[in-house]
Design a protein around this motif. Structure first.
Motif, PDB file in Angstrom:
ATOM      1  N   HIS A  44       0.852  -1.191   0.000  1.00 41.63           N
ATOM      2  CA  HIS A  44       0.000   0.000   0.000  1.00 41.63           C
ATOM      3  C   HIS A  44       0.888   1.241   0.000  1.00 41.63           C
ATOM      4  O   HIS A  44       1.910   1.276   0.702  1.00 41.63           O
ATOM      5  N   PRO A  45       0.530   2.289  -0.751  1.00 40.16           N
ATOM      6  CA  PRO A  45       1.376   3.484  -0.779  1.00 40.16           C
ATOM      7  C   PRO A  45       1.335   4.306   0.499  1.00 40.16           C
ATOM      8  O   PRO A  45       2.142   5.227   0.660  1.00 40.16           O
ATOM      9  N   GLY A  46       0.396   4.004   1.415  1.00 42.76           N
ATOM     10  CA  GLY A  46       0.361   4.693   2.697  1.00 42.76           C
ATOM     11  C   GLY A  46      -0.652   5.800   2.801  1.00 42.76           C
ATOM     12  O   GLY A  46      -0.916   6.297   3.895  1.00 42.76           O
ATOM     13  N   ASP A  47      -1.244   6.190   1.688  1.00 37.21           N
ATOM     14  CA  ASP A  47      -2.231   7.271   1.681  1.00 37.21           C
ATOM     15  C   ASP A  47      -3.276   6.920   0.627  1.00 37.21           C
ATOM     16  O   ASP A  47      -2.934   6.614  -0.521  1.00 37.21           O
ATOM     17  N   LYS A  48      -4.554   6.981   1.000  1.00 37.04           N
ATOM     18  CA  LYS A  48      -5.625   6.624   0.066  1.00 37.04           C
ATOM     19  C   LYS A  48      -5.577   7.464  -1.206  1.00 37.04           C
ATOM     20  O   LYS A  48      -5.956   7.001  -2.286  1.00 37.04           O
ATOM     21  N   LEU A  53      -3.124   8.284  -2.854  1.00 40.23           N
ATOM     22  CA  LEU A  53      -2.071   7.821  -3.753  1.00 40.23           C
ATOM     23  C   LEU A  53      -2.373   6.467  -4.383  1.00 40.23           C
ATOM     24  O   LEU A  53      -1.623   6.009  -5.253  1.00 40.23           O
ATOM     25  N   VAL A  54      -3.464   5.836  -3.964  1.00 39.34           N
ATOM     26  CA  VAL A  54      -3.738   4.463  -4.390  1.00 39.34           C
ATOM     27  C   VAL A  54      -3.885   4.343  -5.900  1.00 39.34           C
ATOM     28  O   VAL A  54      -3.318   3.442  -6.529  1.00 39.34           O
ATOM     29  N   SER A  55      -4.659   5.226  -6.519  1.00 35.06           N
ATOM     30  CA  SER A  55      -4.920   5.109  -7.960  1.00 35.06           C
ATOM     31  C   SER A  55      -3.635   5.145  -8.773  1.00 35.06           C
ATOM     32  O   SER A  55      -3.394   4.279  -9.626  1.00 35.06           O
ATOM     33  N   ASN A  56      -2.781   6.135  -8.505  1.00 37.44           N
ATOM     34  CA  ASN A  56      -1.515   6.217  -9.231  1.00 37.44           C
ATOM     35  C   ASN A  56      -0.601   5.045  -8.907  1.00 37.44           C
ATOM     36  O   ASN A  56       0.177   4.604  -9.767  1.00 37.44           O
ATOM     37  N   TYR A  57      -0.698   4.560  -7.686  1.00 37.78           N
ATOM     38  CA  TYR A  57       0.162   3.448  -7.260  1.00 37.78           C
ATOM     39  C   TYR A  57      -0.197   2.161  -8.001  1.00 37.78           C
ATOM     40  O   TYR A  57       0.673   1.507  -8.577  1.00 37.78           O
ATOM     41  N   VAL A  58      -1.470   1.790  -7.994  1.00 38.76           N
ATOM     42  CA  VAL A  58      -1.846   0.512  -8.619  1.00 38.76           C
ATOM     43  C   VAL A  58      -1.699   0.576 -10.134  1.00 38.76           C
ATOM     44  O   VAL A  58      -1.453  -0.448 -10.789  1.00 38.76           O
ATOM     45  N   LEU A  59      -1.849   1.763 -10.708  1.00 40.09           N
ATOM     46  CA  LEU A  59      -1.683   1.919 -12.150  1.00 40.09           C
ATOM     47  C   LEU A  59      -0.249   2.281 -12.532  1.00 40.09           C
ATOM     48  O   LEU A  59       0.037   2.570 -13.695  1.00 40.09           O
ATOM     49  N   GLY A  60       0.648   2.210 -11.561  1.00 42.16           N
ATOM     50  CA  GLY A  60       2.063   2.381 -11.823  1.00 42.16           C
ATOM     51  C   GLY A  60       2.716   1.025 -12.056  1.00 42.16           C
ATOM     52  O   GLY A  60       2.235  -0.007 -11.596  1.00 42.16           O
ATOM     53  N   ASP A  61       3.824   1.021 -12.778  1.00 34.77           N
ATOM     54  CA  ASP A  61       4.523  -0.226 -13.081  1.00 34.77           C
ATOM     55  C   ASP A  61       5.334  -0.730 -11.889  1.00 34.77           C
ATOM     56  O   ASP A  61       5.811   0.059 -11.069  1.00 34.77           O
ATOM     57  N   PHE A  62       5.493  -2.051 -11.832  1.00 39.63           N
ATOM     58  CA  PHE A  62       6.450  -2.628 -10.900  1.00 39.63           C
ATOM     59  C   PHE A  62       7.846  -2.100 -11.244  1.00 39.63           C
ATOM     60  O   PHE A  62       8.173  -1.880 -12.413  1.00 39.63           O
ATOM     61  N   SER A  63       8.666  -1.919 -10.232  1.00 37.22           N
ATOM     62  CA  SER A  63      10.035  -1.460 -10.449  1.00 37.22           C
ATOM     63  C   SER A  63      10.946  -2.646 -10.775  1.00 37.22           C
ATOM     64  O   SER A  63      10.569  -3.806 -10.613  1.00 37.22           O
ATOM     65  N   LYS A  64      12.156  -2.340 -11.217  1.00 40.47           N
ATOM     66  CA  LYS A  64      13.127  -3.407 -11.484  1.00 40.47           C
ATOM     67  C   LYS A  64      13.440  -4.186 -10.215  1.00 40.47           C
ATOM     68  O   LYS A  64      13.626  -5.407 -10.252  1.00 40.47           O
ATOM     69  N   ALA A  65      13.501  -3.486  -9.082  1.00 35.79           N
ATOM     70  CA  ALA A  65      13.791  -4.161  -7.813  1.00 35.79           C
ATOM     71  C   ALA A  65      12.684  -5.137  -7.431  1.00 35.79           C
ATOM     72  O   ALA A  65      12.947  -6.165  -6.788  1.00 35.79           O
ATOM     73  N   ASP A  66      11.454  -4.848  -7.823  1.00 37.51           N
ATOM     74  CA  ASP A  66      10.333  -5.738  -7.510  1.00 37.51           C
ATOM     75  C   ASP A  66      10.486  -7.115  -8.147  1.00 37.51           C
ATOM     76  O   ASP A  66       9.911  -8.094  -7.658  1.00 37.51           O
ATOM     77  N   LYS A  67      11.237  -7.194  -9.229  1.00 35.85           N
ATOM     78  CA  LYS A  67      11.399  -8.479  -9.914  1.00 35.85           C
ATOM     79  C   LYS A  67      12.042  -9.523  -9.009  1.00 35.85           C
ATOM     80  O   LYS A  67      11.845 -10.729  -9.222  1.00 35.85           O
ATOM     81  N   ASP A  68      12.809  -9.086  -8.001  1.00 40.72           N
ATOM     82  CA  ASP A  68      13.473 -10.030  -7.104  1.00 40.72           C
ATOM     83  C   ASP A  68      12.475 -10.874  -6.325  1.00 40.72           C
ATOM     84  O   ASP A  68      12.773 -12.011  -5.950  1.00 40.72           O
ATOM     85  N   TRP A  69      11.287 -10.330  -6.025  1.00 38.14           N
ATOM     86  CA  TRP A  69      10.259 -11.135  -5.369  1.00 38.14           C
ATOM     87  C   TRP A  69       9.137 -11.527  -6.327  1.00 38.14           C
ATOM     88  O   TRP A  69       8.515 -12.586  -6.162  1.00 38.14           O
ATOM     89  N   LEU A  70       8.888 -10.691  -7.345  1.00 33.94           N
ATOM     90  CA  LEU A  70       7.769 -10.946  -8.249  1.00 33.94           C
ATOM     91  C   LEU A  70       8.008 -12.174  -9.121  1.00 33.94           C
ATOM     92  O   LEU A  70       7.116 -13.028  -9.266  1.00 33.94           O
ATOM     93  N   ASP A  71       9.192 -12.293  -9.693  1.00 34.97           N
ATOM     94  CA  ASP A  71       9.465 -13.418 -10.588  1.00 34.97           C
ATOM     95  C   ASP A  71       9.358 -14.771  -9.884  1.00 34.97           C
ATOM     96  O   ASP A  71       8.710 -15.695 -10.404  1.00 34.97           O
ATOM     97  N   PRO A  72       9.978 -14.948  -8.688  1.00 37.20           N
ATOM     98  CA  PRO A  72       9.801 -16.226  -7.996  1.00 37.20           C
ATOM     99  C   PRO A  72       8.349 -16.508  -7.619  1.00 37.20           C
ATOM    100  O   PRO A  72       7.903 -17.654  -7.666  1.00 37.20           O
TER     101      PRO A  72
END
Length: 246
Positions: A135-139, A141-160
């Motif tokens: 969660h981005p921490g503030d309601k 910010l939710v819309s922009n957050y969920v419609l934002g792309d995963f970062s390169k760093a996220d791939k470390d947990w997302l891919d597995p």
């Protein structure tokens, strides 16, 4: 016939969004199981038929956009005359930290517009695989957050996470949700796997993933707390501008 449905928004513009993690998971199942047919347009979505173990499965990605997902899924459900318990829906969950998941059957929509539409069309008794995106921490910010792309760093947990969902998808098709959750948990939690080897049994209720491959930055992300944001004053005005809230 069993339906495994990923929720998301169609088109290249949204392909990498956090909101599309359901699409990503279903795409990974399609990639890792060679028996599935090429994607084709049907039921107001993209579908592929194949088998997972002994079960005939339809993979479905609605093309109706998230807020109207129920129209596509309801059409497929009526055509194949399947019951809600034969449908597994994979989707993003703000209330779970990144790299965590939870398996459940039935319940409310929790403010998720895809589930709201789905429940309106087929009822609430379908099975759900909730995939944590944090969660981005503030309601605001939710819309922009969920419609934002995963970062390169996220791939470390997302891919597995996606890989192991696909590897154990046969258990979902067979309705063995507890076994699926256990397998996924053990694959993503080496420490728990070692405890099981010593004779301890994994939990069979709503299991959720833990440390991904033992990476320290994942642990830090889970322990990180959202800082308090002042509601008024000069500092609040400045933060609103920086975060897009004002």
């Amino acid at each position: 016939m069993k339906l495994i449905v990923g929720l998301g928004n169609p088109g290249a513009k949204y392909a990498g969004n956090r909101h599309n993690i359901g699409f990503m998971a279903v795409d990974e199942i399609h990639r890792r199981h060679s028996g599935f047919q090429p994607w084709r347009a049907r039921f107001q979505g993209q579908v592929s038929e194949g088998r997972l173990g002994s079960e005939k499965v339809l993979l479905l990605k609605p093309s109706t956009y998230m807020n109207e997902s129920g129209r596509s899924i309801g059409e497929a459900m009526r055509f194949y005359k399947v019951e809600p318990e034969d449908i597994v829906v994979l989707y993003d969950e703000l209330d779970l930290p990144p790299a965590r998941f939870r398996m459940k059957k039935g319940g409310g929509h929790g403010g998720h517009n895809g589930l709201r539409s789905l429940t309106a069309h087929i009822g609430a008794d379908y099975r759900r695989l909730r995939l944590g995106i944090g969660h981005p921490g503030d309601k605001k910010l939710v819309s922009n957050y969920v419609l934002g792309d995963f970062s390169k760093a996220d791939k470390d947990w997302l891919d597995p996470l996606l890989t192991n969902i696909a590897d154990h998808a046969g258990l979902l098709a067979e309705g063995k949700d507890s076994q699926f959750a256990n397998k996924l948990t053990l694959a993503l939690e080496p420490d728990k796997a070692r405890r099981v080897e010593k004779g301890d049994k994994p939990k069979s209720d709503d299991a959720r993933s833990g440390k991904t491959r033992g990476q320290s930055h994942i642990r830090q992300a889970r322990q990180q707390k959202t800082p308090d944001i002042p509601k008024s004053g000069p500092m609040a005005d400045m933060l609103k501008k920086l975060l897009g809230g004002g």
